[in-house]
Design an enzyme around this catalytic site. Structure first.
Site, PDB file in Angstrom:
ATOM      1  N   SER A 198      96.393  26.123 -11.732  1.00 26.02           N
ATOM      2  CA  SER A 198      96.621  25.332 -12.940  1.00 26.02           C
ATOM      3  C   SER A 198      97.889  25.768 -13.659  1.00 26.02           C
ATOM      4  O   SER A 198      98.382  25.038 -14.508  1.00 26.02           O
ATOM      5  CB  SER A 198      95.440  25.401 -13.900  1.00 26.02           C
TER       6      SER A 198
ATOM      7  N   GLU B 286      95.537  16.033 -10.129  1.00 24.54           N
ATOM      8  CA  GLU B 286      96.997  15.998 -10.139  1.00 24.54           C
ATOM      9  C   GLU B 286      97.500  16.452  -8.770  1.00 24.54           C
ATOM     10  O   GLU B 286      97.087  17.509  -8.281  1.00 24.54           O
ATOM     11  CB  GLU B 286      97.543  16.954 -11.207  1.00 24.54           C
TER      12      GLU B 286
ATOM     13  N   ASN C   4      98.000  19.499 -18.786  1.00 24.95           N
ATOM     14  CA  ASN C   4      98.164  20.654 -19.674  1.00 24.95           C
ATOM     15  C   ASN C   4      99.466  20.598 -20.458  1.00 24.95           C
ATOM     16  O   ASN C   4      99.574  21.182 -21.537  1.00 24.95           O
ATOM     17  CB  ASN C   4      98.088  21.969 -18.885  1.00 24.95           C
TER      18      ASN C   4
HETATM   19  N1  NAD Z   1      87.819  26.946 -13.848  1.00 24.73           N
HETATM   20  C1  NAD Z   1      88.535  25.911 -14.205  1.00 24.73           C
HETATM   21  O1  NAD Z   1      88.210  25.185 -15.168  1.00 24.73           O
HETATM   22  C2  NAD Z   1      89.776  25.548 -13.433  1.00 24.73           C
HETATM   23  C3  NAD Z   1      90.312  24.256 -13.562  1.00 24.73           C
HETATM   24  C4  NAD Z   1      91.415  23.888 -12.790  1.00 24.73           C
HETATM   25  C5  NAD Z   1      91.986  24.798 -11.922  1.00 24.73           C
HETATM   26  N2  NAD Z   1      91.457  26.060 -11.831  1.00 24.73           N
HETATM   27  C6  NAD Z   1      92.088  26.970 -10.852  1.00 24.73           C
HETATM   28  O2  NAD Z   1      91.257  27.014  -9.702  1.00 24.73           O
HETATM   29  C7  NAD Z   1      91.326  28.299  -9.089  1.00 24.73           C
HETATM   30  C8  NAD Z   1      89.931  28.881  -8.965  1.00 24.73           C
HETATM   31  O3  NAD Z   1      89.358  28.994 -10.240  1.00 24.73           O
HETATM   32  P1  NAD Z   1      87.788  29.207 -10.446  1.00 24.73           P
HETATM   33  O4  NAD Z   1      87.517  28.954 -11.887  1.00 24.73           O
HETATM   34  O5  NAD Z   1      87.056  28.452  -9.412  1.00 24.73           O
HETATM   35  O6  NAD Z   1      87.676  30.771 -10.146  1.00 24.73           O
HETATM   36  P2  NAD Z   1      86.366  31.596  -9.739  1.00 24.73           P
HETATM   37  O7  NAD Z   1      86.644  32.989 -10.144  1.00 24.73           O
HETATM   38  O8  NAD Z   1      85.143  30.920 -10.235  1.00 24.73           O
HETATM   39  O9  NAD Z   1      86.341  31.516  -8.140  1.00 24.73           O
HETATM   40  C9  NAD Z   1      87.312  32.117  -7.322  1.00 24.73           C
HETATM   41  C10 NAD Z   1      86.654  32.416  -5.991  1.00 24.73           C
HETATM   42  O10 NAD Z   1      87.669  32.809  -5.076  1.00 24.73           O
HETATM   43  C11 NAD Z   1      87.179  33.893  -4.314  1.00 24.73           C
HETATM   44  N3  NAD Z   1      88.330  34.633  -3.814  1.00 24.73           N
HETATM   45  C12 NAD Z   1      89.157  35.463  -4.474  1.00 24.73           C
HETATM   46  N4  NAD Z   1      90.122  35.908  -3.669  1.00 24.73           N
HETATM   47  C13 NAD Z   1      89.914  35.327  -2.453  1.00 24.73           C
HETATM   48  C14 NAD Z   1      90.587  35.377  -1.215  1.00 24.73           C
HETATM   49  N5  NAD Z   1      91.684  36.116  -1.061  1.00 24.73           N
HETATM   50  N6  NAD Z   1      90.099  34.646  -0.183  1.00 24.73           N
HETATM   51  C15 NAD Z   1      88.985  33.892  -0.319  1.00 24.73           C
HETATM   52  N7  NAD Z   1      88.291  33.821  -1.481  1.00 24.73           N
HETATM   53  C16 NAD Z   1      88.772  34.524  -2.537  1.00 24.73           C
HETATM   54  C17 NAD Z   1      86.310  34.680  -5.267  1.00 24.73           C
HETATM   55  O11 NAD Z   1      85.390  35.476  -4.551  1.00 24.73           O
HETATM   56  C18 NAD Z   1      85.631  33.560  -6.054  1.00 24.73           C
HETATM   57  O12 NAD Z   1      84.431  33.161  -5.460  1.00 24.73           O
HETATM   58  C19 NAD Z   1      92.294  29.104  -9.952  1.00 24.73           C
HETATM   59  O13 NAD Z   1      93.575  28.997  -9.399  1.00 24.73           O
HETATM   60  C20 NAD Z   1      92.220  28.405 -11.294  1.00 24.73           C
HETATM   61  O14 NAD Z   1      93.373  28.591 -12.070  1.00 24.73           O
HETATM   62  C21 NAD Z   1      90.364  26.444 -12.543  1.00 24.73           C
END
Ligand code: NAD
Length: 506
Positions: A120, A153, A191
């Protein structure tokens, strides 16, 4: 253009789960892998739970549910992504971690597999530069919860192949979501466009024009937004939104439009994050927000002589309203005990000084939302309490009223003009097309309309006048009107008018 059938989802956290569900429901074979043992099983359980609930509620047939769940393939090794046409990465938001997995993925998948990041806030080009073939990398930014937020997006980084961007758009739209294409610029579309609500809301509070609660209420009840900026910050957490504010400002090379408010850092330091810490801009009691009681409408003491500025947009309607409330209309401001004005972009003090009106007897009424909705009254530093109360009494009989302090533009005017100005700058810079920006904001932020349409509803000329007045009164560069806006107003065109296609090379 690549035909996408098999999709790998790397990371099975909050976003990974939603992405898995969306693709499986839309008929794609989804491979799920996470670095943490048990994370994929938890994600599959979570998605199954949601799908079973849909079956129980009669929203989904048993057979469809079974087919959907069978499309999710849990993987214990990322090597199982080898046959995927697309891999969507949704791991932690860390540039080094993302670059490492993209480099690793290139060694796993076929040469024509598309790699997309759900980042993001990171620059997609920086992630892509870890790959031997950066042209296969793009951003694919979903919103939480993925199946319900009907927009994604698609970020075209500088080296992304146009056919991959087209393939991702086709994929997203086959899932019933709107796929909007944006350049790899800070905050992408949603954003970026969403900044104005926060920066201007904070600025209004910083200048003591209104309280956070009043700003929220006006944005909801007068401007028709689902939420105001302060309740949104409390929901997201100021620790999170504060970081986004600073990062977008820095990424845009300290562009004044995005300058964060000095009100934020001390509140983060004090742990006033919002709902999650029990206190933010509001207090929460057992998770329930504690709102302060609304001010009582004062009673009118006898008849009062009122002069309504003939330049007021709603002069006739205002006159009728106050007469019905017990006022006697007079022809000259000198004969009035109460003067009502309706400025666009000007504060009461300057408006009165320029027209030789007595600010002590003056109250302004916001023309923007119209008189049917929540009414905003604005007073100058010298407006007498009896005049303020008389205006409140006259206008508060059949509608809610909020009284704010002197401000260069009322709350709704300032925030809407700022949102429109930022949107104009987004399209001027070619970050997205008009249609994509409009849909991204409507679907991603839940605004009542796209930002340029909101501008059209007020009128481009009005928006320009508000911004020019704000810039003049404050001397703050953040209010300088976008070229897109001033050009279209001067040409008599709508704000939705796209740039004419350029001929020639490049
Ligand atoms: N949460 C939101 O509202 C939101 C919205 C849009 C975008 N994002 C983006 O999406 C991405 C994930 O966010 P999230 O909220 O799902 O995070 P999260 O912490 O809930 O999940 C991340 C997952 O990735 C796994 N992980 C970490 N390193 C890894 C690797 N090297 N290989 C495989 N798995 C791995 C972790 O174990 C975890 O299960 C981020 O880049 C975040 O910025 C989040």
């Amino acid at each position: 253009m690549k035909d996408i059938r098999r999709i790998g989802v790397l990371g099975a956290g909050t976003m990974g789960r939603g992405i898995i569900q969306l693709f499986a429901q839309s008929g794609y074979e989804v491979y799920s892998y996470d670095a943490v043992d048990g994370a994929v099983a938890k994600a599959v359980d979570f998605v199954s739970g949601l799908i079973e609930r849909a079956v129980d509620k009669g929203r989904l047939k048993r057979e469809e549910a079974d087919v959907t769940l069978a499309r999710i393939i849990p993987c214990s090794d990322v090597a199982e992504f080898a046959g995927c046409d697309l891999v969507v990465e949704a791991i932690i938001e860390n540039i080094d971690a993302k670059r490492a997995v993209f480099e690793m993925l290139e060694g796993v998948v076929a040469s024509d597999c598309i790699l997309a990041s759900n980042t993001s806030s990171l620059t997609v080009a920086e992630i892509a530069s870890a790959c031997k073939h950066p042209e296969r990398v793009a951003g694919l930014h979903f919103f939480n919860p993925v199946p319900l937020m009907k927009v994604a997006e698609i970020i075209a980084a500088v080296r992304s192949a146009p056919e991959h961007i087209a393939a991702l758009k086709t994929l997203i739209e086959s899932c019933g979501h709107r796929g909007v294409v944006a350049e790899d610029q800070p905050g992408f579309l949603v954003n970026h466009a969403g900044r104005g609500l926060y920066t201007e809301g904070l600025r209004i509070v910083e200048d003591q024009c209104a309280s956070p609660e009043d700003v929220d209420r006006l944005m909801r009840e007068a401007a028709g937004f689902k939420m105001g900026p302060f309740e949104l910050m409390d929901l997201t957490g100021l620790d999170v939104s504060g970081k986004v504010m600073s990062s977008i400002y820095e990424q845009f090379q300290q562009e004044p439009r995005f300058r964060p408010s000095p009100l934020v850092a001390p509140r983060i330091a004090a742990g006033l994050f919002g709902r999650k810490t029990g206190e933010g801009w509001y207090r929460y009691d057992n998770g329930q927000r504690v709102d302060s009681p609304t001010a009582e409408t004062p009673a009118l003491a006898g008849t009062i002589a009122v002069w309504v500025d003939p330049d007021a947009d709603q002069c006739a309607a205002l006159g009728e309203l106050v007469s019905a409330g017990g006022a006697r209309l007079v022809e000259q401001p000198a004969d009035a005990e109460l003067i009502l004005i309706q400025p666009w972009g000007w504060d009461v003090s300057i408006y009165c000084a320029e027209r030789d009106l007595d600010a002590r007897r003056c109250v302004a009424v916001d023309p923007l939302p119209g008189l049917d909705k929540h009414r905003t009254l604005m007073i100058s530093p010298v407006t007498e309490a009896r005049c303020r109360d008389a205006a409140h009494a006259l206008l508060g009989q059949n509608a809610a009223v909020t009284v704010i302090n002197d401000s260069p533009g009322f709350v709704c005017q300032r925030i809407l003009a700022t949102i429109v100005n930022i949107a104009c700058n987004i399209v001027q810079r070619g970050i997205a097309s008009v249609a994509d920006l409009e849909d991204a904001v409507r679907l991603g932020l839940g605004y009542p309309a796209g930002p340029l349409t909101l501008g059209e509803q007020v009128g481009g000329e009005r928006i320009l006048a508000i911004l020019e007045a704000m810039e003049l009164q404050t001397g703050d560069m953040r209010y300088r009107p976008a070229l897109w806006l001033s050009r279209r107003v001067r040409l008599g065109q709508t704000l939705l008018t796209a740039e004419a296609p350029r001929s020639g090379r490049g």
